[in-house]
Design a protein around this motif. Sequence first.
Motif, PDB file in Angstrom:
ATOM      1  N   LYS A   1       0.738  -1.390   0.226  1.00 55.76           N
ATOM      2  CA  LYS A   1       0.473   0.396   0.161  1.00 55.76           C
ATOM      3  C   LYS A   1       0.533   1.346   0.049  1.00 55.76           C
ATOM      4  N   ILE A   2       0.506   2.310  -0.750  1.00 54.93           N
ATOM      5  CA  ILE A   2       1.198   3.620  -0.688  1.00 54.93           C
ATOM      6  C   ILE A   2      -0.001   4.714   0.155  1.00 54.93           C
ATOM      7  N   TYR A   3       0.807   5.091   1.212  1.00 54.56           N
ATOM      8  CA  TYR A   3      -0.374   6.662   1.708  1.00 54.56           C
ATOM      9  C   TYR A   3       0.476   8.136   1.262  1.00 54.56           C
ATOM     10  N   LYS A   4       0.039   8.670   1.037  1.00 54.43           N
ATOM     11  CA  LYS A   4       0.701   9.955   1.535  1.00 54.43           C
ATOM     12  C   LYS A   4       0.449  11.544   1.962  1.00 54.43           C
ATOM     13  N   GLU A   5       0.601  12.322   3.056  1.00 54.99           N
ATOM     14  CA  GLU A   5       0.250  13.305   3.875  1.00 54.99           C
ATOM     15  C   GLU A   5       1.492  14.684   3.861  1.00 54.99           C
ATOM     16  N   LYS A   6       1.007  15.486   3.596  1.00 57.65           N
ATOM     17  CA  LYS A   6       1.668  16.647   3.400  1.00 57.65           C
ATOM     18  C   LYS A   6       1.381  16.905   5.122  1.00 57.65           C
ATOM     19  N   ILE A   7       2.718  17.170   5.077  1.00 54.16           N
ATOM     20  CA  ILE A   7       2.212  17.891   6.799  1.00 54.16           C
ATOM     21  C   ILE A   7       2.633  19.234   7.096  1.00 54.16           C
ATOM     22  N   THR A   8       2.503  20.857   7.546  1.00 55.76           N
ATOM     23  CA  THR A   8       2.608  21.954   7.040  1.00 55.76           C
ATOM     24  C   THR A   8       3.022  22.463   8.872  1.00 55.76           C
ATOM     25  N   PHE A   9       3.895  23.285   8.638  1.00 59.49           N
ATOM     26  CA  PHE A   9       4.928  23.445  10.021  1.00 59.49           C
ATOM     27  C   PHE A   9       5.646  24.542   9.604  1.00 59.49           C
ATOM     28  N   LYS A  10       6.076  25.685  10.410  1.00 58.93           N
ATOM     29  CA  LYS A  10       6.355  26.855  10.764  1.00 58.93           C
ATOM     30  C   LYS A  10       7.581  27.209  11.365  1.00 58.93           C
ATOM     31  N   SER A  11       8.505  27.959  10.929  1.00 60.14           N
ATOM     32  CA  SER A  11      10.263  28.618  11.050  1.00 60.14           C
ATOM     33  C   SER A  11       9.693  30.136  11.756  1.00 60.14           C
ATOM     34  N   THR A  12      10.208  30.035  12.297  1.00 61.35           N
ATOM     35  CA  THR A  12       9.940  31.711  13.615  1.00 61.35           C
ATOM     36  C   THR A  12      11.290  32.573  13.088  1.00 61.35           C
ATOM     37  N   ALA A  13      12.654  32.049  12.986  1.00 64.11           N
ATOM     38  CA  ALA A  13      13.832  31.904  13.492  1.00 64.11           C
ATOM     39  C   ALA A  13      14.100  32.081  11.537  1.00 64.11           C
ATOM     40  N   GLN A  14      15.040  32.702  11.420  1.00 65.59           N
ATOM     41  CA  GLN A  14      16.362  33.074  10.027  1.00 65.59           C
ATOM     42  C   GLN A  14      16.864  31.527   9.741  1.00 65.59           C
ATOM     43  N   VAL A  15      17.016  30.732  11.377  1.00 58.36           N
ATOM     44  CA  VAL A  15      17.977  30.003  10.710  1.00 58.36           C
ATOM     45  C   VAL A  15      17.242  29.129  12.701  1.00 58.36           C
ATOM     46  N   GLU A  16      16.726  27.967  11.278  1.00 55.92           N
ATOM     47  CA  GLU A  16      15.862  26.954  13.166  1.00 55.92           C
ATOM     48  C   GLU A  16      16.057  25.519  12.658  1.00 55.92           C
ATOM     49  N   PHE A  17      16.184  24.589  14.009  1.00 58.65           N
ATOM     50  CA  PHE A  17      15.549  23.341  13.287  1.00 58.65           C
ATOM     51  C   PHE A  17      14.199  22.955  14.259  1.00 58.65           C
ATOM     52  N   ILE A  18      12.857  21.949  13.088  1.00 62.04           N
ATOM     53  CA  ILE A  18      11.721  21.663  13.724  1.00 62.04           C
ATOM     54  C   ILE A  18      11.693  20.469  13.407  1.00 62.04           C
ATOM     55  N   ASP A  19      11.529  20.779  14.853  1.00 65.40           N
ATOM     56  CA  ASP A  19      11.495  18.731  15.136  1.00 65.40           C
ATOM     57  C   ASP A  19      10.144  17.999  14.783  1.00 65.40           C
TER      58      ASP A  19
ATOM     59  N   ASP B   1      15.820   6.209  20.649  1.00 69.01           N
ATOM     60  CA  ASP B   1      15.133   6.857  21.554  1.00 69.01           C
ATOM     61  C   ASP B   1      15.568   8.521  21.856  1.00 69.01           C
ATOM     62  N   ILE B   2      17.228   8.668  21.463  1.00 74.11           N
ATOM     63  CA  ILE B   2      17.826  10.210  21.015  1.00 74.11           C
ATOM     64  C   ILE B   2      17.277  10.301  19.866  1.00 74.11           C
ATOM     65  N   GLN B   3      17.107   9.988  18.804  1.00 72.47           N
ATOM     66  CA  GLN B   3      17.166  10.652  17.368  1.00 72.47           C
ATOM     67  C   GLN B   3      15.753  11.322  16.854  1.00 72.47           C
ATOM     68  N   SER B   4      16.185  11.826  16.238  1.00 69.36           N
ATOM     69  CA  SER B   4      14.187  13.172  16.420  1.00 69.36           C
ATOM     70  C   SER B   4      14.588  13.751  14.554  1.00 69.36           C
ATOM     71  N   ILE B   5      13.423  13.397  13.830  1.00 70.30           N
ATOM     72  CA  ILE B   5      13.926  14.283  12.470  1.00 70.30           C
ATOM     73  C   ILE B   5      13.440  15.629  12.481  1.00 70.30           C
ATOM     74  N   LEU B   6      14.744  16.069  11.597  1.00 72.52           N
ATOM     75  CA  LEU B   6      14.313  17.791  12.413  1.00 72.52           C
ATOM     76  C   LEU B   6      14.129  18.520  10.603  1.00 72.52           C
ATOM     77  N   ALA B   7      13.563  19.269  10.363  1.00 75.29           N
ATOM     78  CA  ALA B   7      13.983  20.257   9.098  1.00 75.29           C
ATOM     79  C   ALA B   7      14.473  21.496   9.964  1.00 75.29           C
ATOM     80  N   VAL B   8      15.456  21.168   9.193  1.00 73.32           N
ATOM     81  CA  VAL B   8      16.673  22.573   8.896  1.00 73.32           C
ATOM     82  C   VAL B   8      16.049  24.140   8.248  1.00 73.32           C
ATOM     83  N   GLU B   9      15.519  24.830   8.625  1.00 75.16           N
ATOM     84  CA  GLU B   9      15.397  26.145   7.865  1.00 75.16           C
ATOM     85  C   GLU B   9      16.670  26.504   8.109  1.00 75.16           C
TER      86      GLU B   9
END
Lengths: 145, 145, 145
Positions: free
Chosen positions: B2-20, B122-130
């Motif tokens: 099966k294939i499933y796809k979804e778009k998630i949205t988030f907001k950065s609040t600084a020029q440079v930022e890590f978003i978990d 436990d100590i791994q997170s997915i980080l989007a890097v702005e």
Amino acid sequence: MKIYKEKITFKSTAQVEFIDITDEVQQVVENSGIREGGVCVFLQHTTMGIIINHNESMLLQDFMRVLYHFAPIDERYSHDLFELKQTNKSDGRSNGHSHCKAMLLGTSVSIPIESGKIMLSDIQSILAVEFDGSRERDAIVHVTG
Amino acid sequence: MKIYKEKITFKSTAQVEFIDITDEVQQVVENSGIREGGVCVFLQHTTMGIIINHNESMLLQDFMRVLYHFAPIDERYSHDLFELKQTNKSDGRSNGHSHCKAMLLGTSVSIPIESGKIMLSDIQSILAVEFDGSRERDAIVHVTG
Amino acid sequence: MKIYKEKITFKSTAQVEFIDITDEVQQVVENSGIREGGVCVFLQHTTMGIIINHNESMLLQDFMRVLYHFAPIDERYSHDLFELKQTNKSDGRSNGHSHCKAMLLGTSVSIPIESGKIMLSDIQSILAVEFDGSRERDAIVHVTG
């Protein structure tokens, strides 16, 4: 669920060069007949990397300069002695820096597919990055869906 | 399969930022109903990267400093002239460095799924890097299994 | 379409080390019985990276030197203060640089499979890159096809 694989070929014309293979990858996805799924573009090379970004020539020059600082072409690389011994090359051309840059960028990119299109935004291109050209190169385009 | 796809949205609040975005990705995997398989998180952006590591604020500051040395924000980027011409921006804000850092980190991460959970330690997170915020961002979460 | 997953284990014997896991990954592909498809090798670690390149010892030394310039081991990392507080370690060993290098290389590689073989060229190897050894490590090998 279906798997489809095709090798695309292209040519680098300089020692260091960005080659836009977006259209070729999209064509393979069309050849596959797969409408929903994902594509992985894989390089069987050790002195070429692959990235996705804006194909804007001034930006690519900037990135090349930044990579130059990371692994300068005019530093000494022990690997170049290895190559010299293996091949008895006398051209003295260094490619230690090429491998280092390639390791930094990686050998593959993965992109989702929707309605038969690779899901890139308008300013994203798939760029094969040559660090030891000019030569014939290829990439494996592996579609699943 | 099966294939499933979804778009998630988030907001950065600084020029440079890590978003978990770990929880959001895990939520999409749950929405998919897929228990065994894999997930690919893909960014349709050219001034944002994505990594997996420890979400520890001092470490992330260290990494930002290291990236700063790689592509300093206060160097000259030819791309900034391009942007200026295209947009007639007069804010003079440079984002050449943002693209360079984004190219370094890449546009996707892939993670196996077991029993409906993304297989992070436990100590791994997915980080989007702005690198060029603040703004609205999104990511495509593509689950297969 | 089939999914097969196996954890492989290996040992690093130095603080910084390249460990060739190509044969182990190929063995998992054989165990899977999958002949056409793809494999993703994923690390559940934050101070280890994974790359594909030429396993040539002088080249790997070159790359380590280049990575050293990127994130010098003898600089100050705020993360090391965090670690000290968490663990009351008195060995004073820094691993901030290890995380930074790991983030640069990434946690997974993806490779197509053809006729039961991972599609690497003769001089490509899968290398797990230890930045905080020596210790027991593992990788999840996830085969789909």
